[in-house]
Scaffold this active site. Sequence first.
Site, PDB file in Angstrom:
ATOM      1  N   ALA A   1      -2.037  19.165  21.550  1.00  6.64           N
ATOM      2  CA  ALA A   1      -1.046  18.372  22.297  1.00  6.64           C
ATOM      3  C   ALA A   1       0.295  19.097  22.321  1.00  6.64           C
ATOM      4  O   ALA A   1       1.026  19.040  23.323  1.00  6.64           O
ATOM      5  CB  ALA A   1      -0.913  16.986  21.672  1.00  6.64           C
ATOM      6  N   LYS A   2       0.653  19.792  21.251  1.00 10.67           N
ATOM      7  CA  LYS A   2       1.900  20.574  21.253  1.00 10.67           C
ATOM      8  C   LYS A   2       1.792  21.749  22.235  1.00 10.67           C
ATOM      9  O   LYS A   2       2.736  22.072  22.939  1.00 10.67           O
ATOM     10  CB  LYS A   2       2.226  21.105  19.848  1.00 10.67           C
ATOM     11  CG  LYS A   2       2.703  20.071  18.864  1.00 10.67           C
ATOM     12  CD  LYS A   2       3.958  19.360  19.303  1.00 10.67           C
ATOM     13  CE  LYS A   2       5.191  20.258  19.340  1.00 10.67           C
ATOM     14  NZ  LYS A   2       6.395  19.459  19.735  1.00 10.67           N
TER      15      LYS A   2
ATOM     16  N   ASN B   1       6.360  26.074   9.267  1.00 15.46           N
ATOM     17  CA  ASN B   1       6.534  24.809   8.522  1.00 15.46           C
ATOM     18  C   ASN B   1       7.963  24.629   8.028  1.00 15.46           C
ATOM     19  O   ASN B   1       8.514  25.514   7.387  1.00 15.46           O
ATOM     20  CB  ASN B   1       5.640  24.813   7.276  1.00 15.46           C
ATOM     21  CG  ASN B   1       4.249  24.319   7.579  1.00 15.46           C
ATOM     22  OD1 ASN B   1       3.792  24.384   8.708  1.00 15.46           O
ATOM     23  ND2 ASN B   1       3.585  23.815   6.565  1.00 15.46           N
ATOM     24  N   ASN B   2       8.512  23.455   8.279  1.00 14.80           N
ATOM     25  CA  ASN B   2       9.864  23.123   7.817  1.00 14.80           C
ATOM     26  C   ASN B   2       9.809  22.318   6.531  1.00 14.80           C
ATOM     27  O   ASN B   2       8.852  21.562   6.290  1.00 14.80           O
ATOM     28  CB  ASN B   2      10.565  22.239   8.849  1.00 14.80           C
ATOM     29  CG  ASN B   2      11.083  22.995  10.053  1.00 14.80           C
ATOM     30  OD1 ASN B   2      12.125  22.664  10.588  1.00 14.80           O
ATOM     31  ND2 ASN B   2      10.359  24.025  10.505  1.00 14.80           N
TER      32      ASN B   2
ATOM     33  N   TYR C   1      -3.330  17.594  17.161  1.00 14.24           N
ATOM     34  CA  TYR C   1      -1.864  17.736  17.125  1.00 14.24           C
ATOM     35  C   TYR C   1      -1.452  19.044  17.796  1.00 14.24           C
ATOM     36  O   TYR C   1      -0.583  19.077  18.678  1.00 14.24           O
ATOM     37  CB  TYR C   1      -1.341  17.705  15.679  1.00 14.24           C
ATOM     38  CG  TYR C   1       0.058  18.280  15.543  1.00 14.24           C
ATOM     39  CD1 TYR C   1       1.157  17.627  16.087  1.00 14.24           C
ATOM     40  CD2 TYR C   1       0.280  19.504  14.892  1.00 14.24           C
ATOM     41  CE1 TYR C   1       2.448  18.162  15.990  1.00 14.24           C
ATOM     42  CE2 TYR C   1       1.561  20.048  14.790  1.00 14.24           C
ATOM     43  CZ  TYR C   1       2.635  19.371  15.349  1.00 14.24           C
ATOM     44  OH  TYR C   1       3.901  19.912  15.259  1.00 14.24           O
ATOM     45  N   ALA C   2      -2.084  20.134  17.386  1.00 18.78           N
ATOM     46  CA  ALA C   2      -1.711  21.457  17.892  1.00 18.78           C
ATOM     47  C   ALA C   2      -2.029  21.577  19.380  1.00 18.78           C
ATOM     48  O   ALA C   2      -1.251  22.174  20.149  1.00 18.78           O
ATOM     49  CB  ALA C   2      -2.432  22.536  17.099  1.00 18.78           C
TER      50      ALA C   2
ATOM     51  N   GLY D   1      13.731  12.374  19.855  1.00 17.83           N
ATOM     52  CA  GLY D   1      13.152  12.408  18.506  1.00 17.83           C
ATOM     53  C   GLY D   1      14.211  12.673  17.449  1.00 17.83           C
ATOM     54  O   GLY D   1      13.907  13.132  16.343  1.00 17.83           O
TER      55      GLY D   1
ATOM     56  N   ASP E   1       4.107  26.754  15.402  1.00 15.85           N
ATOM     57  CA  ASP E   1       3.182  27.885  15.245  1.00 15.85           C
ATOM     58  C   ASP E   1       1.720  27.440  15.300  1.00 15.85           C
ATOM     59  O   ASP E   1       0.820  28.242  15.526  1.00 15.85           O
ATOM     60  CB  ASP E   1       3.470  28.655  13.941  1.00 15.85           C
ATOM     61  CG  ASP E   1       3.354  27.816  12.674  1.00 15.85           C
ATOM     62  OD1 ASP E   1       3.071  26.606  12.768  1.00 15.85           O
ATOM     63  OD2 ASP E   1       3.562  28.383  11.571  1.00 15.85           O
ATOM     64  N   GLU E   2       1.496  26.139  15.119  1.00 16.98           N
ATOM     65  CA  GLU E   2       0.113  25.655  15.054  1.00 16.98           C
ATOM     66  C   GLU E   2      -0.614  25.792  16.391  1.00 16.98           C
ATOM     67  O   GLU E   2      -1.836  25.698  16.446  1.00 16.98           O
ATOM     68  CB  GLU E   2       0.085  24.207  14.569  1.00 16.98           C
ATOM     69  CG  GLU E   2       0.781  24.056  13.227  1.00 16.98           C
ATOM     70  CD  GLU E   2       0.422  22.783  12.473  1.00 16.98           C
ATOM     71  OE1 GLU E   2      -0.633  22.204  12.752  1.00 16.98           O
ATOM     72  OE2 GLU E   2       1.211  22.406  11.597  1.00 16.98           O
TER      73      GLU E   2
ATOM     74  N   GLY F   1      14.002  11.541  13.727  1.00 13.65           N
ATOM     75  CA  GLY F   1      12.995  12.118  12.844  1.00 13.65           C
ATOM     76  C   GLY F   1      13.613  13.169  11.931  1.00 13.65           C
ATOM     77  O   GLY F   1      14.840  13.335  11.878  1.00 13.65           O
TER      78      GLY F   1
ATOM     79  N   LYS G   1       4.394  14.178   4.358  1.00 11.53           N
ATOM     80  CA  LYS G   1       4.232  15.632   4.505  1.00 11.53           C
ATOM     81  C   LYS G   1       4.233  16.255   3.118  1.00 11.53           C
ATOM     82  O   LYS G   1       4.808  15.704   2.177  1.00 11.53           O
ATOM     83  CB  LYS G   1       5.351  16.203   5.372  1.00 11.53           C
ATOM     84  CG  LYS G   1       5.382  15.633   6.805  1.00 11.53           C
ATOM     85  CD  LYS G   1       4.297  16.228   7.692  1.00 11.53           C
ATOM     86  CE  LYS G   1       4.201  15.558   9.058  1.00 11.53           C
ATOM     87  NZ  LYS G   1       5.185  15.938  10.031  1.00 11.53           N
TER      88      LYS G   1
END
Length: 340
Positions: free
Chosen positions: A154-155, A180-181, A151-152, A7, A128-129, A10, A190
């Site tokens: 799957a993470k 969050n970045n 999403y969370a 990745g 963190d999600e 990205g 985003k």
Amino acid sequence: MRILVTGGAGFIGSEFARAVLRDELPGSEGAQVTVLDKLTYSGNLANLDPVADNPRYRFVHGDIADPALMDEVVAGHDVIVHFAAETHVDRSIQSGLAFAHSNVLGTVTLLEAALRHRVGRFVCVSSDEVYGSIAEGSWDEGCRVNPNVPYAAAKAASDLMALSYQRTHGLDVVVTRCTNNYGPYQFPEKVIPLFVTSLMDHKPVPLYGDGRNRRDWLHVSDHCRGIQLVLNGGRSGEIYHIGGGAELSNVELTERLLEAFGAGWDLVEWVPDRPGHDRRYSLDTTKIREELGFAPRIAFDDGLAVTIRWYRENRAWWEPLQERAVWSRPEQRDVPMTTV
Ligand code: NAD
């Protein structure tokens, strides 16, 4: 050292690859970097243009869920830093399939290859999600995951799979979970780049629900320094939180961005809240601070000002991407836009 960065085309992965190739991360100086990326809508080779001529850099186009390719690519690497994932919460609400494919199946395929080729260390970059929402206080690394959106989930599946390979097979795995970045090269759907690029053109920005959802913000270069510290000195099988200590509600964030552009609240479009929208995330980062000496270097207001300047100066980077950010403009949207 030979590092495989999945990745790496990205937002965060490319920051990490650029920083390693510029010898900015102590412990990785002189490392060879292979970036493996599927180049989905958010993957962009232009993010690697600044290091494209570096003889220590190589790019491989491909899917982490492709076992034959992973077998070929992983061979010969000492370390994997695993960023590749589907990352946009709203897209995961539309369909979770790509999230199960890349974040779960892809991670497991990569772990299998890492095991076969006896990779020395596998850093799984997570979020963190995975914890769900917390009304007050902060999660420490011992807290249970309780994800609310695909999403969370799957993470969480991805990082738990990685930890299971450490416990079951002895693969040297460390997991980072970060807040969050923000920073340069973030895909313009985003919230920060979306708001910045919209306000630059005097276009409206969408704000979810009552705007009181709270997030902690960390500059992407601080995140990558944290990952490097974990890569160098994190204990196998452990989880490390990385956070910025800059917690803001979406209203507070919007206020700062409006102010930076001299814009008013008339440019804010309040949109209905999204399903499963977590109210607040908060990480306790004592472990990485005390064990590995991590501290963010970039204060949020300074980092935000520099980020805004970067988007002002790099229209040629983000403008073509707006085609791919299908929900990036309110007028193109048939579902509300995310704010994380
Ligand atoms: P991004 O969407 O900008 O980058 C993801 C990259 O992964 C893209 O280049 C994409 O092409 C690639 N990719 C997706 N599926 C792939 C596959 N099957 N095979 C190979 N490559 C694939 O996301 P980002 O913000 O840079 O996030 C990177 C990682 O950091 C993710 O794992 C994310 O969950 C995690 N993270 C992000 C944040 C944040 O605030 N952005 C916070 C904490 C953790």
